[in-house]
Design an enzyme around this catalytic site. Structure first.
Site, PDB file in Angstrom:
ATOM      1  N   ARG A  47     -15.294   9.826 -66.212  1.00  0.00           N
ATOM      2  CA  ARG A  47     -15.119  10.999 -65.350  1.00  0.00           C
ATOM      3  C   ARG A  47     -15.978  12.150 -65.840  1.00  0.00           C
ATOM      4  NH1 ARG A  47     -14.213  15.373 -66.510  1.00  0.00           N
ATOM      5  NH2 ARG A  47     -12.272  14.998 -67.625  1.00  0.00           N
TER       6      ARG A  47
ATOM      7  N   GLY B 278     -26.530  22.506 -69.925  1.00  0.00           N
ATOM      8  CA  GLY B 278     -26.669  23.044 -71.275  1.00  0.00           C
ATOM      9  C   GLY B 278     -26.163  24.466 -71.383  1.00  0.00           C
TER      10      GLY B 278
ATOM     11  N   PRO C  19     -24.230  25.512 -80.768  1.00  0.00           N
ATOM     12  CA  PRO C  19     -23.503  25.141 -81.990  1.00  0.00           C
ATOM     13  C   PRO C  19     -22.585  26.266 -82.498  1.00  0.00           C
ATOM     14  CG  PRO C  19     -25.771  24.378 -82.145  1.00  0.00           C
ATOM     15  CD  PRO C  19     -25.673  25.159 -80.865  1.00  0.00           C
TER      16      PRO C  19
ATOM     17  N   SER D 172     -16.360  28.844 -77.456  1.00  0.00           N
ATOM     18  CA  SER D 172     -15.454  29.536 -76.552  1.00  0.00           C
ATOM     19  C   SER D 172     -16.051  30.840 -76.025  1.00  0.00           C
ATOM     20  CB  SER D 172     -14.133  29.841 -77.269  1.00  0.00           C
ATOM     21  OG  SER D 172     -13.490  28.642 -77.639  1.00  0.00           O
TER      22      SER D 172
ATOM     23  N   TRP E 138     -23.004  19.274 -77.807  1.00  0.00           N
ATOM     24  CA  TRP E 138     -21.917  18.653 -77.054  1.00  0.00           C
ATOM     25  C   TRP E 138     -22.254  18.593 -75.573  1.00  0.00           C
ATOM     26  CZ3 TRP E 138     -19.670  15.970 -80.318  1.00  0.00           C
ATOM     27  CH2 TRP E 138     -19.287  16.484 -81.569  1.00  0.00           C
TER      28      TRP E 138
ATOM     29  N   CYS F 257     -19.933  27.148 -62.116  1.00  0.00           N
ATOM     30  CA  CYS F 257     -20.075  25.697 -62.286  1.00  0.00           C
ATOM     31  C   CYS F 257     -18.876  25.126 -63.039  1.00  0.00           C
ATOM     32  CB  CYS F 257     -21.343  25.368 -63.069  1.00  0.00           C
ATOM     33  SG  CYS F 257     -22.858  26.001 -62.316  1.00  0.00           S
TER      34      CYS F 257
ATOM     35  N   GLN G 219      17.477   4.027 -73.744  1.00  0.00           N
ATOM     36  CA  GLN G 219      17.475   5.420 -73.291  1.00  0.00           C
ATOM     37  C   GLN G 219      16.268   6.181 -73.811  1.00  0.00           C
ATOM     38  OE1 GLN G 219      21.266   7.213 -74.290  1.00  0.00           O
ATOM     39  NE2 GLN G 219      22.279   6.247 -72.546  1.00  0.00           N
TER      40      GLN G 219
ATOM     41  N   GLY H 273       3.985  -0.544 -83.240  1.00  0.00           N
ATOM     42  CA  GLY H 273       2.833  -0.924 -84.037  1.00  0.00           C
ATOM     43  C   GLY H 273       1.694  -1.486 -83.202  1.00  0.00           C
TER      44      GLY H 273
ATOM     45  N   GLU I 279     -14.594  22.588 -71.886  1.00  0.00           N
ATOM     46  CA  GLU I 279     -14.552  23.448 -70.697  1.00  0.00           C
ATOM     47  C   GLU I 279     -13.365  24.405 -70.772  1.00  0.00           C
ATOM     48  OE1 GLU I 279     -15.799  21.832 -67.144  1.00  0.00           O
ATOM     49  OE2 GLU I 279     -17.165  20.417 -68.097  1.00  0.00           O
TER      50      GLU I 279
END
Lengths: 432, 432, 432, 432
Positions: free
Chosen positions: B129, B169, B173, B177, B204, B285, B327, B388, B411
């Site tokens: 996605r 882009g 680095p 935020s 990223w 965007c 439960q 496990g 994002e």
């Protein structure tokens, strides 16, 4: 201290040959006492105050080895899903294997000292600690508790050195939380006197592909009761024993995990534990391993704290502030530090009770459950501090998160321990 | 429905050529209406009731493709950290790329329909996605919203087909935020008229190693304002543009991520978005991509529910009971199903408002934050059901857990969205 | 809108006589449409967009009455644990009782409109909403769904006016979550033909001490099946019926709660619901009431948000900053606002499905559980914003917290609804 | 033990005169050692093992008094919002007031013993513990730490007996979390030499309406520094000092709370603490009180556990099963029991460090925050076990829930302690 370092376990002298920690270590040891009235975020409730000098020394030796020798290997080992069996040998050389066992070349230290070793190892990686727990608590501990004198003499000294490796075969593919329903059986050999034939499958067995000796639990056909067998791989005829590795794990990738397939594998009667029947045998071993997990996971959490704190102090966002200055970040750190401090105190307390013979299995359920749960919870929250960078494995915290999830599910999934505690509190079982 | 399937996007006819879902699909489509008064755990609050016939059809087409064509590839892709760019071509053939854009060979469907597509894709994998979101929302969406007529004509039709790939882009680095502090610059070419030289690093960046076209945000030296540039890799002189891959990710391993290094890379002035300045461009965007994430993560959560439910019904422990009967297991399922149902309703509502021009960025912050947070939380809790066994990647849920953590951090990390909401609620900013 | 305001329910004209809201109201109504693209923290996902004009009008009428007429009374009522039955009369005058019922002087509005009324009332106090829910959903709704034509004609018009009050007797002292085990019985009168004698005790019955009419569920001795009886207090011989109040409650103190003791209380056969047997009867009533709770608790949560936000903006600490500027405070507000927005959307969706006959009981379990849980959780977190001042009842939020805990436990305690959902998801029941 | 029981504090002999606990007590004392290997849900990690014989004896004396003498009064006291000052006298007679102070008729016991007393009192009610904390830690502790020899002699002996009551005036209406901004001032008396005039208002002052002596913190006009004044109500001229009660509290209703209004109230210079300036004075007192809260809240939580467990064992639902048999109930109990056990260990550890002079304020922030938070959280969860019955005040748990919320907000609201810890961990302050 002297006993540990010089008499019982002369190999620990090697520790002195390692370079000084200040020079190489990724971690500063709290070896000099904190000045009074100074808060130490690495030991916020001064748990060190509860340790003996010997325990502090053992902890420092273990921490130094782990930070200097193990840490540099773990990133690649985890990526490649590769476990280096030499690590157990190195631990053996330092006296870290089966350390709480008395005799047989083992160090004979306190349960708390044993816990401090697991903490040091798990500070690096839960997988490395798992490998050690299996060797020390599950197999050596099992042989020490239930094996005949011959079995002890034959296996413990080499296992203590790490030159002979063990695995513990309890869990089966269809019986995880409920081992009492196991399907593996041992039946008298139809022709060869003094032998049993073991058949069945075990899964999620740490170390099985590299182990020399397998402690396998099986139902004795004659009685229907569970018994323990030391299966020596070197003696198994071809085709009767396989221990394939399980690959592509989500966590604990620095440890090796596999299955055990037994097809009429002959085992001499002398290799059966003589006096223990039913679930008491495996549960005693698990109890000891669980104690190590409870203490060990605190090391992993503490490493997450250290990494997150460092990152938060170095990472700057919004007008050049280190993100450590933001309230939402500080709260995450405060929560994690608190849980780590509480968890360590509880682990020390139960260790002391263990050595006094007053620790109950429920106590160990409690600290295994709580410490795994809180380590995992806080590791995940601390991981948020890294933002998008968390996705890089270089920061190490994602590895701890993935590992700690596994610790929460093995040797008693968290909910199972909740129900063990619930039963102890109410007197009513709610498993079914 | 007819418009989508026949007129706007004839390629969707291909969908009809796929084998019937019943025959091959890993998932049963809820294509026939549920009988009245029957609770459907896959759509507990009957959100389907809010969809148009066209939207249902688009959703079914996308789900079928994803389950039949994508799902079989994902396990290996994730293990090997390998992204197959053909996937975007296949999506393009089905009309799934840039689907909400009108014209240029795009399907021109509603925002909700676009969200249903992301849900279908993320039901398989958040990485797939992500690859699609970058292509559709960030790059195609950006060009459609802000590009000149020439840029649209030149890039959108090929991108819609998936034969031309894009990357976005923005993040650097040192500025995650807080993109307003970016350091990448564009300065007039000293000798070549009509060109800018772009310099700086982005990190990223999903798809950057395989992208043909990079939408790069940089500060125009002349004004200090952020502007958008379409950097066509094919035109970049050697040594001015590199897009190395970042490997060894903890999550989103089925997508490809990299960096963008620009060293005086020349870009013609016509490739700069003409009329948008400052953060409004990239934030528009992102807004669109975040909407897709909000809807998409519900697909991942729904897949975790399906997998956990199946496992719980098949896995038997304690007297042969399926663990679904316990439960503590049922509560985990009930919580997850509820959060998924609520999250889908919120996503549909914001989609409708988006198409009416009434959706605000804070609404999208709200649903991006909440849906990612709840998807991650519940996926983790559902993972506990596997005990496990969760450590095996064959069960798929660990992959979702790892992926969803990343969706929570990219994002707009969750806490950043909390502060965006906090500012909208109180009128006071708390970022610094 | 016109039908509600003028034809069906002319009493609503009274609403127009109330003073203008701007002059007196504690709350600003969002009656003028928000300008496009403006985030409205009181309706963050613009749920109003989903309402009809009539529903908006009903909501505003209800909100105005509640804020202007009810709010000023609640602090004292709660302190004194005193319920003023006139409130139901006032509601009746405005057409707010049994509002979704068609005919019998009831307004016949949509389920969503009914939900908006409960939200308005619960914005003031959950106890007032409880009193109304009993009258409207449990008793009037029960009579409308299952009563004979005579029962409807005899009771509904007066109940709609609020001049005749009802209570709903299902829960017994020993049977809360499991009403099927009830002990109250109805046996044929040994001497008086056409009468049953009812015996048994009901507890936690809202309104019982002030009710004129009790809808009592009892097992018919002849069949062992649960049946519904309209017990008219005015006809009960002395000594056969008592409805003592229960005092000293921790929450819902502005409502009145009591018991019902029946000792061979004679009830004419015509007062038994003719066609409904078993738990379907009471569960249908509860279903309708639970829908009102799901919508209503969102009003209480919204009021907590408003109060906490106001306090946070006015309270200054540390260099004169309003505490609303702190990250930890903003996160609390963001979380609460999000849950309120999601909860309202879910309630609207289920209301629409209800009117289409497509709502299942599990859907209502889902929204009752989730909205109560989240309202309570967030109210508690918001209460923290008030610091030490929260202990004063003047701030109102402590009252909501105490009330909301009760809403989580009544009409299906949260865990019971988890198991209802778990059963629907897995097909397995886990109650025992 | 002997010193406590006979020498230092002969009044404790009285304890021996109380009826045997078995006969009347609502709680069974764990006075006989648990047999080895038996899990004790009331002391799951055997914290008793860490206590001296004297501490065990003190704890038992306190528990006996609290269960036998205080418990029977609390329900009515809480309902009526009435505090009986005789309780402090009774505590004084038993040697429970200022118990850690050496000399002046105080018992001079360890910090842990002091903590055990608060636990015993808070097991009954946090309000009763609050009244004692103010007397013992805030006022007596303050005078002992900072008062002149004369002040100590004049006040401590009577306060130890509970015949003279104290209150602690720090918090002001506009300055809760930030006492450094206080507005109360002390200026030299313009005419009367050797006197200060104090003016200002304090709020949320436990015991103020019944106190004889007020320890008031005010800014000295000459220096702007905060100083401590012992204001003797009996010496205050009419009109200069008022201490009205604040009524209608949501919690701690069994304690009495009020304001302090000072209007040029004359106080002799000798009543000013001679050597302490700034926030160090009040923070030292708070530190001591916070320690008591950290230990005390564990008592309240333990009482919630006992009550919930008893209820769950007695309450039967669904086929006659006690609800204690259900998994969802057992998990709640297991969580609460674990948090209580951990919290007690941490409180003991910090007490030991306190007596060694190694406890830092941050340690106390940590255990105050964590123990209050976890006590509150678990009490709320346990309250769910009571279902609808929780609304009755007879079950007591609602009272604990309401009280514990207040303990979380006073003497440092939880978030403030998070930021204190965050500062200690990161070295950066995030208050503003």
């Amino acid at each position: 201290m002297s006993r540990f370092l010089t008499k019982t376990c002369p190999r620990l002298i090697l520790a002195g040959c390692l370079p000084a920690p200040a020079a190489r270590s990724a971690r500063t040891y709290a070896s000099t006492a904190s000045p009074i009235s100074q808060f130490d975020w690495e030991d916020p409730l001064l748990s060190k105050n509860l340790l003996t000098g010997e325990e502090v020394a053992i902890s420092e030796t273990a921490e130094r080895y782990c930070q200097e020798q193990m840490l540099p290997r773990v990133l690649r080992a985890y990526r490649d899903e590769h476990y280096d069996p030499k690590i157990l040998q190195e631990m053996g050389e330092l006296g870290l294997l089966g350390a709480t066992i008395k005799g047989y070349g083992c160090a004979g230290v306190s349960s708390v000292a044993g816990g401090l070793i697991t903490r040091a190892v798990e500070r690096v990686d839960s997988g490395y600690r798992s490998g050690m727990s299996v060797q020390s608590s599950l197999v050596m501990g099992g042989i020490d508790d239930f094996g005949s004198a011959e079995l002890k003499e034959r296996y413990l000294p080499e296992m203590a050195k790490g030159t002979l490796l063990g695995a513990f075969g309890l869990t089966e593919p269809n019986h995880g939380s409920d081992p009492g329903s196991m399907e593996t059986t041992a039946r008298p050999h139809p022709t060869k006197n003094g032998y049993y034939l073991l058949s069945g499958s075990k899964t999620w067995i740490t170390n099985s592909p590299i182990a020399d000796v397998l402690l396998v639990w099986a139902k004795l056909q004659e009685t229907g009761k569970i018994r323990g067998f030391v299966v020596d791989k070197r003696d198994a005829p071809a085709g009767t024993l396989e221990t394939p590795a399980i690959k592509n794990k989500n966590g604990l990738r620095a440890s090796i995990t596999g299955m055990i397939h037994l097809a009429d594998c002959p085992v001499p009667k002398e290799n059966m534990f003589p006096h223990v029947e039913g679930l008491r045998g495996p549960f005693t071993c698990l109890n000891s391993a669980r104690y190590g997990i409870a203490f060990g996971t605190m090391g992993a959490l503490e490493d997450c704290i250290t990494r997150a704190r460092t990152y938060a102090l170095e990472r700057k966002q919004f007008k050049g502030n280190p993100i450590a200055k933001y309230q939402l970040v500080q709260k995450k750190l405060a929560d994690a530090v608190t849980d780590a401090a509480y968890g360590v105190l509880a682990a020390i307390q139960v260790g002391r009770l263990k050595d006094e013979g007053r620790a109950t299995p429920e106590m160990i359920s409690m600290i295994k459950r709580q410490n795994c749960d809180r380590a995992l919870y806080n590791a995940r929250v601390l991981q948020e501090i890294f933002g998008g960078n968390a996705v890089s494995d270089e920061y190490g915290i994602g590895r701890h998160v993935a590992n700690l999830f596994v610790t929460q599910t093995y040797e008693g999934q968290s909910d199972i321990h909740s129900l063990i505690l619930g039963r102890a509190i109410t007197g009513l079982q709610a498993f079914v």
